[in-house]
Design a protein around this motif. Sequence first.
Motif, short mmCIF file in Angstrom:
data_model
loop_
_atom_site.label_atom_id
_atom_site.label_comp_id
_atom_site.label_asym_id
_atom_site.label_seq_id
_atom_site.Cartn_x
_atom_site.Cartn_y
_atom_site.Cartn_z
N THR A 182 45.46 28.07 39.44
CA THR A 182 44.49 26.77 39.77
C THR A 182 44.89 26.18 41.19
N LYS A 183 46.07 26.75 41.83
CA LYS A 183 46.47 26.24 43.11
C LYS A 183 45.85 26.57 44.17
N SER A 184 45.94 26.08 45.31
CA SER A 184 45.08 26.01 46.42
C SER A 184 45.78 27.08 47.10
N TRP A 185 44.82 28.22 47.82
CA TRP A 185 45.38 29.09 48.58
C TRP A 185 45.35 29.03 49.98
N ASP A 186 46.07 29.54 50.81
CA ASP A 186 45.95 29.63 52.21
C ASP A 186 44.71 30.31 52.71
N VAL A 187 44.39 31.42 52.03
CA VAL A 187 43.39 32.39 52.27
C VAL A 187 42.90 33.03 51.15
N ILE A 188 41.63 32.80 50.68
CA ILE A 188 40.78 33.65 49.62
C ILE A 188 40.12 34.79 50.28
N VAL A 189 40.46 35.91 49.74
CA VAL A 189 39.79 37.19 50.53
C VAL A 189 38.56 37.61 49.44
N VAL A 190 37.66 37.69 49.78
CA VAL A 190 36.41 38.21 48.75
C VAL A 190 36.27 39.63 49.09
N GLY A 191 36.88 40.61 48.24
CA GLY A 191 36.75 41.87 48.38
C GLY A 191 38.20 42.81 49.04
N VAL A 220 47.82 34.24 49.58
CA VAL A 220 46.68 34.92 49.73
C VAL A 220 46.29 35.46 48.31
N LEU A 221 44.88 35.12 48.04
CA LEU A 221 44.52 35.54 46.92
C LEU A 221 43.24 36.53 47.02
N VAL A 222 43.35 37.68 46.62
CA VAL A 222 42.27 38.77 46.85
C VAL A 222 41.53 38.89 45.55
N LEU A 223 40.23 38.58 45.64
CA LEU A 223 39.51 39.08 44.46
C LEU A 223 38.56 40.15 44.74
N GLU A 224 38.66 41.00 43.76
CA GLU A 224 37.91 42.22 43.97
C GLU A 224 36.86 42.80 42.67
N ALA A 225 35.76 42.92 43.02
CA ALA A 225 34.75 43.09 41.73
C ALA A 225 35.12 44.55 41.21
N ALA A 226 35.70 45.59 41.77
CA ALA A 226 35.82 46.90 41.23
C ALA A 226 37.22 46.70 40.49
N SER A 227 37.30 47.87 39.75
CA SER A 227 38.47 47.83 38.90
C SER A 227 39.79 48.28 39.79
N GLU A 228 39.72 48.58 41.00
CA GLU A 228 40.69 48.87 41.90
C GLU A 228 40.38 48.54 43.14
N ILE A 229 41.60 48.44 43.99
CA ILE A 229 41.48 47.96 45.48
C ILE A 229 40.90 49.23 46.17
N GLY A 230 40.57 48.97 47.33
CA GLY A 230 40.24 50.26 48.31
C GLY A 230 39.10 50.19 48.89
#
Length: 476
Positions: free
Chosen positions: A2-11, A30-40
């Motif tokens: 719930t904290k505030s991030w410096d960067v939210i990366v969508v994907g 940095v928070l990375v939010l990824e729709a798929a089950s793995e990054i890449g």
Amino acid sequence: MTKSWDVIVVGGGTVGMTAAIFASRRGGRVLVLEAASEIGGTLHISSGRMSAAGTKLQAKKGIEDTADEHYDDVMRICRNTADPALVRLAVDHSAETFDWLCDLGLPLVPSSPVYDHPGSHEPYLKPRYAWGVELGRSILRVLRPQFYAEVATGNVAVKTRTRVHSLIQDPQIRAVSGVRAKGADGGESDYFGSNVLLATGGFAASPAMVAEIHGSPLYSIGAWPQAQGDGLRLGRAVGGYVRGGEHFHANFGVVLESYDYPAETMGRAITMPEVRPPWEIYVDSRGDRFVAEDERSIDARERELIALPDRRYWIVFDERALREAPPLMEFWSRDQMVRTLGNHVMFQKGASLEELAHRTGMDPARLTATVTAYNGAFNGEDPMGRKHRPAPILEGPFYAVRQHSTLIVSTAGLVADAGLRVVDKHGRPIPNLYAAGEVLGSVATMGDAAANGMLVTPALTFGRLLGEKLLTWPSL
Ligand SMILES: Cc1cc2nc3c(=O)[nH]c(=O)nc-3n(C[C@H](O)[C@H](O)[C@H](O)COP(=O)(O)OP(=O)(O)OC[C@H]3O[C@@H](n4cnc5c(N)ncnc54)[C@H](O)[C@@H]3O)c2cc1C
């Protein structure tokens, strides 16, 4: 979270991983939010061919090259239809990106760098085109440990199976302050941050968006399945806009399993004259030729195909070509071809040209006139300027193989300025919102053509630049 991030990366793909690595190295959370089950992302399937000028590899091989020459070459290939500021940003910093990957151990094919390769798009004027032995996966193998090293520092958090579906924006000041996402458990969560980076890729896996933006059916899906255009929708919803719909770009074609679009690819006819000089003619859906089949420039061939209303064509030939020409279908034996012709909707056969026209939906008079004109010009100039003409098309039965243009990347995308800030139609940046990679459309760095390596290298380079310096946050 719930904290505030410096960067939210969508994907968490090509751009997203790179941006996260470099932002974390600057101390960003940095928070990375990824729709798929793995990054890449697309690196899992991309050919991952890169272009960069002034690299250490070029120096080692005695190739003198500059970013200015790379810039001029890209603009020549796309006839000045790319975004000058973004091409400049990409080429000025590509060598550092390429050298960084090589220093990390990217295993390149030994011939690198080259001008082009069979099947690639227009050659460069200098050898600056290179790729890993496992194509895009080679890049991924190098990036992934770097990414997880930053996760291990605690600076980067990653949530997979989490699809961002809206941005949180202050309506008064237009500033974006976070994202809303649906997680793996189906639950909704809000995440807040100083910067939001749209790194979602394009929309080449979305038939609805291809129809909406380019007015074209999506015949087959060659893109990463998550390339659903979410980034374009997110950007538009907060004031961004999309450009490049008029610059549809597609590849020269494949043979599909069925007319039930998007359809699976069944095989590839070899239409590269430098690999297999053609015996056949290519005709549009009415039965007219539209290109010199031995035209060496793939850009010229693709432009003629894209200009056809339905962007598909037939490859027409006769019994003699079937018997004497090198195999038309890549990896198919002659037996397989003989078995399939006349027994599959994409492989038609007719005792006469009229019968073939009836079976394919072509106009019989037009197809007959086209073949007659082709045969009749054998002692003189071909009507389309073709030079390689091994034999006329005379001996029945006659055959036609259906080719559909293919889309692997999306041309249109959000508009961003030279700082990769998403802008509105008046050129005003939407505060805190950035975008890079294919969400900007291939038009940003390749214009209406395909300039070799000018998607994956800019994606990696823009991700790096965003993480290194373009993104800023209060604690810096
Ligand atoms: C078959 C193929 C071959 C190619 N070959 C080349 C080549 O040789 N050279 C070249 O320059 N380019 C090539 N490209 C294009 C290039 O690989 C891509 O343009 C580039 O990798 C895209 O990077 P990206 O970061 O924008 O998108 P991606 O790498 O696709 O990353 C986007 C990420 O965002 C995720 N995502 C999407 N929507 C959401 C959402 N709502 N919430 C959270 N996550 C989301 C996706 O799952 C994905 O992981 C090729 C592409 C394909 C398909």
